[in-house]
Design an enzyme around this catalytic site. Structure first.
Site, mmCIF file in Angstrom:
data_model
loop_
_atom_site.group_PDB
_atom_site.id
_atom_site.type_symbol
_atom_site.label_atom_id
_atom_site.label_comp_id
_atom_site.label_asym_id
_atom_site.label_seq_id
_atom_site.Cartn_x
_atom_site.Cartn_y
_atom_site.Cartn_z
ATOM 1 N N HIS A 1 -0.096 6.212 1.648
ATOM 2 C CA HIS A 1 -0.106 7.408 2.494
ATOM 3 C C HIS A 1 -1.069 7.180 3.652
ATOM 4 O O HIS A 1 -2.084 6.528 3.511
ATOM 5 C CB HIS A 1 -0.574 8.627 1.686
ATOM 6 C CG HIS A 1 -0.221 9.914 2.332
ATOM 7 N ND1 HIS A 1 -0.978 10.465 3.332
ATOM 8 C CD2 HIS A 1 0.839 10.730 2.162
ATOM 9 C CE1 HIS A 1 -0.408 11.591 3.740
ATOM 10 N NE2 HIS A 1 0.692 11.777 3.046
ATOM 11 N N ASP B 1 6.367 11.889 -2.719
ATOM 12 C CA ASP B 1 7.788 11.521 -2.878
ATOM 13 C C ASP B 1 8.061 10.704 -4.134
ATOM 14 O O ASP B 1 9.228 10.466 -4.473
ATOM 15 C CB ASP B 1 8.249 10.725 -1.644
ATOM 16 C CG ASP B 1 8.235 11.599 -0.408
ATOM 17 O OD1 ASP B 1 7.597 11.222 0.592
ATOM 18 O OD2 ASP B 1 8.814 12.700 -0.468
HETATM 19 C C1 SDX Z 1 5.281 11.450 3.452
HETATM 20 O O1 SDX Z 1 1.722 12.025 6.803
HETATM 21 C C2 SDX Z 1 2.067 12.832 5.854
HETATM 22 O O2 SDX Z 1 1.362 13.753 5.493
HETATM 23 C C3 SDX Z 1 3.433 12.590 5.251
HETATM 24 C C4 SDX Z 1 3.788 13.403 4.014
HETATM 25 C C5 SDX Z 1 3.968 14.870 4.322
HETATM 26 O O3 SDX Z 1 3.785 15.691 3.396
HETATM 27 O O4 SDX Z 1 4.385 15.204 5.484
HETATM 28 O O5 SDX Z 1 2.767 13.248 3.042
HETATM 29 C C6 SDX Z 1 5.107 12.940 3.409
HETATM 30 O O6 SDX Z 1 5.835 10.939 4.389
HETATM 31 C C7 SDX Z 1 4.693 10.625 2.337
HETATM 32 C C8 SDX Z 1 4.861 9.083 2.559
HETATM 33 C C9 SDX Z 1 6.285 8.699 2.150
HETATM 34 N N1 SDX Z 1 6.551 7.308 2.525
HETATM 35 C C10 SDX Z 1 6.657 6.328 1.608
HETATM 36 O O7 SDX Z 1 6.463 6.488 0.403
HETATM 37 C C11 SDX Z 1 7.089 4.985 2.185
HETATM 38 C C12 SDX Z 1 6.206 3.872 1.604
HETATM 39 N N2 SDX Z 1 4.851 4.028 2.130
HETATM 40 C C13 SDX Z 1 4.494 3.230 3.285
HETATM 41 O O8 SDX Z 1 5.514 2.869 4.152
HETATM 42 C C14 SDX Z 1 3.163 3.615 3.917
HETATM 43 O O9 SDX Z 1 2.258 3.719 2.898
HETATM 44 C C15 SDX Z 1 3.099 4.857 4.783
HETATM 45 C C16 SDX Z 1 4.122 4.837 5.851
HETATM 46 C C17 SDX Z 1 3.239 6.082 3.961
HETATM 47 C C18 SDX Z 1 1.710 4.869 5.427
HETATM 48 O O10 SDX Z 1 1.639 3.759 6.242
HETATM 49 P P1 SDX Z 1 0.335 3.451 7.136
HETATM 50 O O11 SDX Z 1 -0.690 4.497 6.970
HETATM 51 O O12 SDX Z 1 0.812 3.132 8.533
HETATM 52 O O13 SDX Z 1 -0.249 2.204 6.450
HETATM 53 P P2 SDX Z 1 0.133 0.713 6.793
HETATM 54 O O14 SDX Z 1 1.611 0.603 6.939
HETATM 55 O O15 SDX Z 1 -0.722 0.253 7.929
HETATM 56 O O16 SDX Z 1 -0.293 -0.055 5.431
HETATM 57 C C19 SDX Z 1 -1.630 -0.491 5.221
HETATM 58 C C20 SDX Z 1 -1.498 -1.699 4.284
HETATM 59 C C21 SDX Z 1 -0.539 -2.765 4.835
HETATM 60 O O17 SDX Z 1 -0.907 -3.985 4.257
HETATM 61 P P3 SDX Z 1 -1.906 -4.998 5.120
HETATM 62 O O18 SDX Z 1 -1.263 -5.147 6.501
HETATM 63 O O19 SDX Z 1 -3.238 -4.283 5.154
HETATM 64 O O20 SDX Z 1 -1.905 -6.280 4.320
HETATM 65 O O21 SDX Z 1 -0.910 -1.259 3.036
HETATM 66 C C22 SDX Z 1 0.366 -1.885 2.874
HETATM 67 C C23 SDX Z 1 0.792 -2.371 4.234
HETATM 68 O O22 SDX Z 1 1.682 -3.482 4.119
HETATM 69 N N3 SDX Z 1 1.280 -0.846 2.348
HETATM 70 C C24 SDX Z 1 2.200 -1.063 1.409
HETATM 71 C C25 SDX Z 1 2.783 0.186 1.186
HETATM 72 N N4 SDX Z 1 2.218 1.105 1.971
HETATM 73 C C26 SDX Z 1 1.281 0.454 2.703
HETATM 74 N N5 SDX Z 1 2.569 -2.190 0.745
HETATM 75 C C27 SDX Z 1 3.570 -2.030 -0.151
HETATM 76 N N6 SDX Z 1 4.185 -0.850 -0.445
HETATM 77 C C28 SDX Z 1 3.809 0.272 0.216
HETATM 78 N N7 SDX Z 1 4.409 1.437 -0.055
#
Ligand code: SDX
Length: 428
Positions: free
Chosen positions: A307, A364
């Site tokens: 998140h 989710d």
């Molecule tokens: C919602 O913002 C809100 O409030 C949203 C929400 C709401 O109520 O409105 O809460 C609802 O959208 C919840 C999130 C639902 N999405 C998912 O479950 C999709 C999977 N999650 C990711 O795509 C990710 O965690 C996000 C999009 C939710 C957040 O992404 P960020 O904050 O941009 O973080 P990032 O992509 O920069 O990740 C940081 C690190 C990275 O690794 P490094 O580059 O540091 O090595 O964490 C890793 C990412 O690769 N990472 C994951 C991951 N999420 C982040 N690795 C594997 N699986 C994941 N799910």
């Protein structure tokens, strides 16, 4: 403590006000930055460190896993309030008295008929359409049938537009579900409660008496409360920025629905179930999927994990996980996908990759398991999210307009070509 932040650029120091929120958060107010520095701006991809507004609607603390709507804890609201009451709180700022809640419900019920012509638009979509695309289009189409909802300058006009969309959005969402299922459209019953009516419009069958299962009703109501607002997430920011151009409420909501559709945002609840189903088909080998999620060369992400703000458990996920166990037990449903979800979460929560990045289950991760147990098709999961988020989007849009926020227009840092002389095609 000084109330200022000092920035030094090219040897020159600049002072900016340091403003404190009601929960002691601090923000640097940089509204004069470009002027005083003669052109220096900031850049922050994804706005990870940048606030877009001051808001009194929702407070969340990502480190402590706190979420409050207008100061009320999400745990209390999920346990003691209902969705319409929570919607009133978010939109108008206070928990309603019994009279206020009754009036809100009656006003909504009186607006819950949708113009019959809207059916022609719905019927224009192929059955294969994704419901999020349909409901975004239908929300925008509502403007044509309710043009008075666009210029809401007075409190009365704003209230009428709010009541109208709170009334018609659930009808259109249920119609979208029924169209896909090949069922006749249900007009609902204005004498039922808000969520009861949604439940009837979604699940009633023309050849049998409609019976409400209290377990399903309670689970639906709780899920809608838990999705109702979440400060400046992607779709809410979309609703705000579209509304900042003084586009109407329905147009702003239609844009927000499209933003919510993405699998990185609200579309994750559908992607989680699809991922869990894939793991089940793959013999339940969730270790393989954990490895894929950690493999930088693999675009696969563990859907429902991580998140932008929560670097601890998403408090909503905790409540939904307990509710999922309860609903499945009460309905006597054995869903192997829940066991896979539990196993996946247990492994991930103890894995260095996820721990070091503070990746926890989010709202989710478990919600789709309940939606599925309630008999909701997976393509409708994100529409359910939108029905829940509707009052939050409305509350944030209303606050943006009442605060007379300026039109949203971010700056950029240009990294393209410098000036080039034009070349006639024969010289290229
Ligand atoms: C919602 O913002 C809100 O409030 C949203 C929400 C709401 O109520 O409105 O809460 C609802 O959208 C919840 C999130 C639902 N999405 C998912 O479950 C999709 C999977 N999650 C990711 O795509 C990710 O965690 C996000 C999009 C939710 C957040 O992404 P960020 O904050 O941009 O973080 P990032 O992509 O920069 O990740 C940081 C690190 C990275 O690794 P490094 O580059 O540091 O090595 O964490 C890793 C990412 O690769 N990472 C994951 C991951 N999420 C982040 N690795 C594997 N699986 C994941 N799910």
């Amino acid at each position: 403590m000084s109330e200022i932040a000092i920035l030094e650029v090219n040897g020159k120091k600049y002072e900016f006000p340091l403003i404190k929120g009601s929960e002691n958060e601090l923000a640097i107010d940089i509204k004069t930055l470009r002027g005083v520095t003669e052109g220096v701006t900031t850049i922050d991809a994804g706005f990870k460190n940048t606030g877009s507004c001051k808001s009194a609607v929702t407070f969340l603390d990502g480190e402590k896993g706190i979420l409050r709507y207008r100061g009320y804890a999400i745990e209390d609201l999920a346990d003691k309030a209902d969705f319409l009451e929570t919607s009133y709180l978010l939109i108008f700022g206070e928990l309603p008295t019994a009279e206020q809640l009754e009036k809100f419900h009656v006003d909504i019920a009186n607006e819950s008929l949708v113009d019959e012509e809207m059916k022609k638009i719905l019927n224009g979509f192929p059955k294969s359409s994704h419901p999020m695309g349909v409901i975004s289009a239908l929300t925008s189409a509502l403007i044509s049938f309710n043009p008075e909802s666009v210029n809401v300058e007075s409190e009365e006009e704003m209230y009428k537009a709010i009541v109208m969309i709170m009334a018609k959005f659930p009808v259109l969402s249920a119609w979208t579900l029924r169209k896909k299922a090949g069922l006749p459209l249900d007009y609902g019953d204005k004498h039922l409660g808000y969520v009861e009516n949604l439940y009837k419009m979604m699940f009633s069958k023309p050849n049998e008496e409609f019976k409400i299962n209290p377990i399903v009703l309670d689970a639906l109501d709780k899920l809608l409360i838990l999705h109702a607002d979440h400060e400046q997430n992607c779709s809410t920011s979309t609703v705000r920025i579209v509304g900042s151009s003084h586009a109407g409420l329905f147009a702003s909501l239609s844009a927000g629905i499209s933003a919510l559709w993405g699998p990185l945002h609200g579309g994750a609840n559908q992607a989680v179930i699809e991922m869990l189903e894939d793991i089940k088909k793959d013999g339940g080998d969730y270790q393989k999927y954990i490895a894929k999620a950690k493999d930088k060369s693999d675009p696969f992400r563990l859907m429902g994990f991580g998140h932008r703000v929560y670097k601890n458990f998403d408090p909503r996920a905790k409540i939904i996980q307990v509710a999922a166990e309860q609903v499945l037990a009460d309905l006597g449903i054995e869903d192997p996908v829940l066991d896979i979800a539990r196993g996946l979460a247990d492994v991930a929560l103890n894995d260095e990759y996820f721990k070091s990045r503070n990746l926890y289950p989010n709202v989710d991760f478990y919600s789709g398991i309940i939606y599925r147990a309630l008999g909701i098709p997976v393509e409708m999961f994100t529409v359910m999210f939108a029905i829940g988020r509707l009052p939050g989007w409305i509350a944030q849009w209303k606050e943006m307009r009442e605060n007379h926020e300026p039109i949203g227009r971010p700056r950029q840092l240009y990294v393209g070509e410098k000036f080039r002389e034009f070349k006639a095609v024969e010289n290229r």
